[in-house]
Design a protein around this motif. Structure first.
Motif, PDB file in Angstrom:
ATOM      1  N   LEU A 267       4.250  -5.449   9.727  1.00 27.51           N
ATOM      2  CA  LEU A 267       4.137  -4.320   8.803  1.00 27.51           C
ATOM      3  C   LEU A 267       4.981  -3.134   9.266  1.00 27.51           C
ATOM      4  CD1 LEU A 267       0.361  -4.674   8.015  1.00 27.51           C
ATOM      5  CD2 LEU A 267       2.263  -5.131   6.448  1.00 27.51           C
TER       6      LEU A 267
ATOM      7  N   GLU B  50       8.474  -3.953   8.328  1.00 31.52           N
ATOM      8  CA  GLU B  50       8.669  -3.774   6.889  1.00 31.52           C
ATOM      9  C   GLU B  50       8.885  -2.299   6.555  1.00 31.52           C
ATOM     10  OE1 GLU B  50       6.078  -4.310   2.839  1.00 31.52           O
ATOM     11  OE2 GLU B  50       5.861  -5.856   4.383  1.00 31.52           O
TER      12      GLU B  50
ATOM     13  N   ASP C 163      12.134  -0.629   4.591  1.00 28.53           N
ATOM     14  CA  ASP C 163      12.012  -0.122   3.226  1.00 28.53           C
ATOM     15  C   ASP C 163      11.525   1.317   3.191  1.00 28.53           C
ATOM     16  OD1 ASP C 163      12.780  -2.474   1.899  1.00 28.53           O
ATOM     17  OD2 ASP C 163      10.753  -3.291   2.005  1.00 28.53           O
TER      18      ASP C 163
ATOM     19  N   THR D 140      19.423  -5.709  -1.329  1.00 26.68           N
ATOM     20  CA  THR D 140      19.271  -6.554  -0.147  1.00 26.68           C
ATOM     21  C   THR D 140      20.623  -7.092   0.292  1.00 26.68           C
ATOM     22  OG1 THR D 140      17.029  -7.147  -0.804  1.00 26.68           O
ATOM     23  CG2 THR D 140      18.111  -8.603   0.783  1.00 26.68           C
TER      24      THR D 140
ATOM     25  N   SER E 100      12.506   0.675  -2.167  1.00 31.05           N
ATOM     26  CA  SER E 100      11.565  -0.238  -2.834  1.00 31.05           C
ATOM     27  C   SER E 100      11.587  -0.013  -4.339  1.00 31.05           C
ATOM     28  CB  SER E 100      10.137  -0.013  -2.332  1.00 31.05           C
ATOM     29  OG  SER E 100      10.049  -0.274  -0.964  1.00 31.05           O
TER      30      SER E 100
END
Length: 143
Positions: free
Chosen positions: A15, A18, A22, A94, A111
């Motif tokens: 997490l 991540e 982002d 991406t 995002s």
């Protein structure tokens, strides 16, 4: 559950990774509003035609298909490049972030792309004169 939950240490590491990759529209706007604009560049990774129709204020256009060592040679390697595209249904951000990372740049993705940006009510810049839509169908995201 079909797949068991990760142990807390592994889950926290994934997490954290991540979040390092982002950024969401609200966090980006908080930075913009607070004047914390140093240290990063917002990058539209789709074609120039869509960049002309709507873009995040201050963004530059660097289509992922055009990213080469030569085309990015003037970019500052000390900055973070926040890549965005159309939406969660498009992967141009991406692809652009991957190319930039492979070329030695620090990257993040926005995002939800410009669709999430607009859905949150944030402004976009538009060119006053844009060409009429083509009668021939083309990919919506122009990536």
């Amino acid at each position: 559950m079909t797949f068991p939950a990760l142990d807390s240490t592994t889950a926290a590491a994934l997490l954290r990774a991540e979040l390092a990759l982002d950024v969401d529209p609200d966090d980006l706007v908080r930075d913009l509003d607070s004047g914390a604009q140093r240290g990063y560049v917002i990058v539209e990774t789709r074609a120039p035609e869509v960049f002309a129709t709507a873009r995040i204020p201050g963004a530059i256009n660097l289509p992922y298909r055009d990213m080469t060592p030569e085309s990015v040679s003037r970019l500052d390697r000390d900055l973070v490049y926040v890549c965005y595209c159309e939406s969660i249904h498009c992967n141009a951000a991406t692809k652009g972030a991957l190319k930039l990372a492979e070329l030695g740049f620090k990257v993040k993705r926005l995002s939800g792309g410009i669709t999430a940006w607009q859905a949150a009510g944030y402004p976009v810049d538009r060119n006053l004169l844009t060409s009429a839509p083509s009668p021939t169908p083309s990919p919506r995201c122009a990536c």
